[in-house]
Motif scaffolding. Structure first.
Motif, PDB file in Angstrom:
ATOM      1  N   THR A   1       0.824  -1.214   0.000  1.00  0.00           N
ATOM      2  CA  THR A   1       0.000   0.000   0.000  1.00  0.00           C
ATOM      3  C   THR A   1       0.859   1.266   0.000  1.00  0.00           C
ATOM      4  N   LEU A   2       2.156   1.120   0.235  1.00  0.00           N
ATOM      5  CA  LEU A   2       3.066   2.272   0.220  1.00  0.00           C
ATOM      6  C   LEU A   2       3.387   2.677  -1.210  1.00  0.00           C
ATOM      7  N   ASP A   3       3.441   3.961  -1.473  1.00  0.00           N
ATOM      8  CA  ASP A   3       3.879   4.445  -2.779  1.00  0.00           C
ATOM      9  C   ASP A   3       5.355   4.109  -2.970  1.00  0.00           C
ATOM     10  N   GLY A   4       5.694   3.762  -4.208  1.00  0.00           N
ATOM     11  CA  GLY A   4       7.101   3.535  -4.525  1.00  0.00           C
ATOM     12  C   GLY A   4       7.573   2.108  -4.374  1.00  0.00           C
ATOM     13  N   ILE A   5       6.682   1.201  -3.942  1.00  0.00           N
ATOM     14  CA  ILE A   5       7.065  -0.205  -3.800  1.00  0.00           C
ATOM     15  C   ILE A   5       6.648  -0.957  -5.063  1.00  0.00           C
ATOM     16  N   ALA A   6       7.621  -1.544  -5.753  1.00  0.00           N
ATOM     17  CA  ALA A   6       7.317  -2.315  -6.960  1.00  0.00           C
ATOM     18  C   ALA A   6       6.942  -3.754  -6.616  1.00  0.00           C
ATOM     19  N   GLU A   7       7.752  -4.384  -5.773  1.00  0.00           N
ATOM     20  CA  GLU A   7       7.497  -5.761  -5.357  1.00  0.00           C
ATOM     21  C   GLU A   7       7.999  -5.957  -3.942  1.00  0.00           C
TER      22      GLU A   7
ATOM     23  N   ILE B   1      11.688  -4.431  -3.674  1.00  0.00           N
ATOM     24  CA  ILE B   1      12.158  -3.756  -4.887  1.00  0.00           C
ATOM     25  C   ILE B   1      11.472  -2.399  -4.949  1.00  0.00           C
ATOM     26  N   ARG B   2      12.284  -1.325  -4.955  1.00  0.00           N
ATOM     27  CA  ARG B   2      11.726   0.023  -5.058  1.00  0.00           C
ATOM     28  C   ARG B   2      11.515   0.392  -6.520  1.00  0.00           C
ATOM     29  N   ARG B   3      10.493   1.197  -6.775  1.00  0.00           N
ATOM     30  CA  ARG B   3      10.291   1.732  -8.115  1.00  0.00           C
ATOM     31  C   ARG B   3      11.380   2.742  -8.414  1.00  0.00           C
ATOM     32  N   ASN B   4      11.673   2.937  -9.688  1.00  0.00           N
ATOM     33  CA  ASN B   4      12.726   3.867 -10.095  1.00  0.00           C
ATOM     34  C   ASN B   4      12.488   5.251  -9.494  1.00  0.00           C
ATOM     35  N   GLY B   5      13.526   5.783  -8.880  1.00  0.00           N
ATOM     36  CA  GLY B   5      13.447   7.119  -8.318  1.00  0.00           C
ATOM     37  C   GLY B   5      12.888   7.180  -6.920  1.00  0.00           C
ATOM     38  N   CYS B   6      12.406   6.055  -6.396  1.00  0.00           N
ATOM     39  CA  CYS B   6      11.821   6.049  -5.061  1.00  0.00           C
ATOM     40  C   CYS B   6      12.921   6.054  -4.002  1.00  0.00           C
ATOM     41  N   GLN B   7      12.761   6.879  -2.966  1.00  0.00           N
ATOM     42  CA  GLN B   7      13.767   7.002  -1.910  1.00  0.00           C
ATOM     43  C   GLN B   7      13.267   6.444  -0.580  1.00  0.00           C
ATOM     44  N   ILE B   8      12.233   5.639  -0.603  1.00  0.00           N
ATOM     45  CA  ILE B   8      11.688   5.101   0.639  1.00  0.00           C
ATOM     46  C   ILE B   8      12.768   4.338   1.399  1.00  0.00           C
TER      47      ILE B   8
END
Length: 531
Positions: free
Chosen positions: A445-451, A471-478
């Motif tokens: 449910t968090l933004d920026g999480i791909a898997e 796995i973070r989405r490209n550009g995500c700094q979480i």
């Protein structure tokens, strides 16, 4: 079409699906005969289209090529054919030819390494193997290790001194004389690999009748696509749909990606799609689902694990003219449930026809409504077991015909089944049992999480620390702290990420898209030791 109603017997604590309705395949006991008649009676239907090379094959073309292969195959009755190849144009003709001859075939993933290939073909020891030129060296290295010397044909590409499928598809001059072998309904039609999520695959024997009973006809002209090859049961079923009914299957040699799926849906106006929950999550998280013209989709079926509520709702929003189906089943025991109820997104739905289910506790006693236990399934169909493995067969199905699925779940008062987790993947923290999938759904449910894949870091035999590979989405700094804080806010203390968070570039999966939790755990913990 999906209005199954589960009934519950409170005296026996057994749930039952409806009676099976009469269908067009009921008259057949032999898969090869059913395919032969459909291809013969509907010659102009487009059976399949390969996106890789653009070749379309009509039923009469598939029929002719499959008959030629069947006539030329030199193999003794009772032997097995192996297949290790991509989903290319003429792969289907090999499978259909085997069914015409009543020969058992064993498809495996063309992504298998030497060790896994050696293991699976060591079980069935095929006399003939069809592979692609790209897989030939891996195949032969594996066969040499187990002293297996099959006759090899390449489907895609050529290898010097090795037979080629093109040679088997040359005209025989006797195509019109051919008739398929009449098999008994309980004869083995195919040997499939078990999922491989908890170890090396076993050989699952599936009979003619078990496959024939799986099908509910779709409207003529339906265009279908499965995000897997025929070594996975969904890929095999979609190939059979196009062989048994007047529908069209799209195939591709390309590995799944969200971009590829969007392009195929739009290019071929696909009506029905089947994939794993992790693939659907990738499709949505990538943004490709929002970009996709889904107006042609009527059915979007998902299997292989629970689907999180946000993913379910989001996918249903994308296909306004169709439905998202959540399905549950297994290679060994077939389909169990199907759900199109978006108001119960955590449920896998009501039981299918002729399916019975018990929920049992640790003492093997049946439990009732809203009580959690292992799911046991009976499907009123003979099972031939795991090939060459009577011990594991006995562990899977008991003397009364109940499959021990290894899945944990419960029924609500309306007869809907809910999955909690795999029995082997239920983890424990300070006496509290918890599910990896519940934590995964929370993190997604968090933004920026791909898997994300959650596994247990074992402290001792009584305790597992919840640990996440992300796995973070490209550009995500979480950050790790962001994720741990979110889980701590949303879930109870035993499910907090006491084992930490690992940011990774990829998450190992089975060929069908299921997470290989043990491999993920080993990779993460090994990297920690190196660091």
């Amino acid at each position: 079409m999906f209005s199954n109603k589960t009934t519950y017997d409170s005296s026996t604590k057994i749930w039952s699906g409806p009676q099976k309705k009469p269908g067009p395949l009921d008259k057949y006991s032999s898969l090869g005969q059913a395919i032969f008649e459909n291809l013969t009676n509907n010659p102009e239907n487009i059976c399949q289209i390969s996106d890789t090379d653009g070749i379309s094959l009509k039923n009469h073309e598939i029929l002719t090529l499959s008959v030629r292969i069947a006539q030329r195959l030199e193999i003794e009755e009772g032997s097995i054919i192996g297949i290790m190849a991509a989903s290319s144009t003429y792969q289907s003709c090999v499978l259909i030819a085997a069914w015409f001859r009543g020969i058992v075939f064993h498809p495996i993933s063309n992504s298998f390494d030497k060790k896994t290939t050696q293991h699976v073909f060591g079980i069935t020891r095929p006399k003939i193997v069809f592979c692609d030129a790209d897989n030939y060296e891996t195949l032969m290295a594996a066969c040499n290790e187990i002293n297996l010397h099959p006759k090899v044909y390449t489907i895609k590409g050529r290898v010097e001194g090795v037979g080629c499928l093109n040679d088997l598809m040359e005209a025989t001059g006797k195509e019109g004389d051919f008739r398929p072998k009449q098999c008994n309904q309980d004869d083995i039609a195919v040997i499939m690999g078990s999922s491989g999520t908890t170890g090396l695959p076993k050989g699952v024997c599936i009979s003619n009748i078990a496959l024939l009973k799986m099908f509910t006809p779709l409207p003529n002209g339906t265009v279908m696509f499965a995000c897997c090859n025929v070594d996975w049961i969904t890929g095999l079923i979609f190939l059979l749909f196009s062989s048994l009914f007047c529908v069209t299957r799209i195939c591709t040699e390309e590995q799944f990606s969200p971009e590829m799926l969007r392009q195929l849906i739009e290019k071929y106006k696909i009506n029905a799609v089947m994939m794993s929950g992790s693939c659907m999550s990738r499709f949505i998280k990538s943004g490709e689902a929002d970009l996709c013209d889904c107006s042609s989709l009527r059915l979007f079926a998902v299997g292989g694990g629970n689907v999180s509520h946000p993913m379910y709702v989001k996918m249903q929003e994308c296909i306004k003219s169709g439905i998202v189906l959540n399905t549950y089943g297994g290679t060994e025991f077939g389909g169990v449930t199907v759900s199109a109820n978006i108001d119960k997104p955590k449920s896998v739905g009501q039981l299918g026809a002729e399916v019975k289910v018990r929920i049992v506790n640790d003492n093997s006693n049946n439990v009732g409504i809203d009580e959690i236990g292992e799911i046991l399934v009976s499907n009123n169909t003979h099972w031939n077991g795991y090939y060459g493995n009577p011990k594991e067969t006995t562990n899977m199905i008991d003397s009364e015909g109940w499959f021990h699925t290894g899945d944990i779940g419960y029924f609500d008062k309306e007869g809907d089944l809910y999955l909690v987790d795999r029995k082997k993947e239920i983890m424990k923290y300070r006496g509290f049992h918890y599910s990896a999938q519940e934590i995964e759904n929370c993190i997604l449910t968090l933004d920026g999480i791909a898997e994300v894949c959650v596994f247990g870091t074992r402290v001792d035999e009584f305790e597992d620390l919840a640990t996440a590979a992300v796995i973070r989405r490209n550009g995500c700094q979480i950050t790790e702290k962001d994720i741990r804080d979110h889980v701590a806010k949303e879930l109870s203390q035993p499910m907090w990420l006491h084992g930490g968070v690992y940011f990774v570039d990829n998450i190992p999966k089975t060929p069908s898209g299921k997470y290989q939790r043990s491999k993920i755990r080993d990779n993460c913990l090994q990297n920690k030791e190196i660091q």
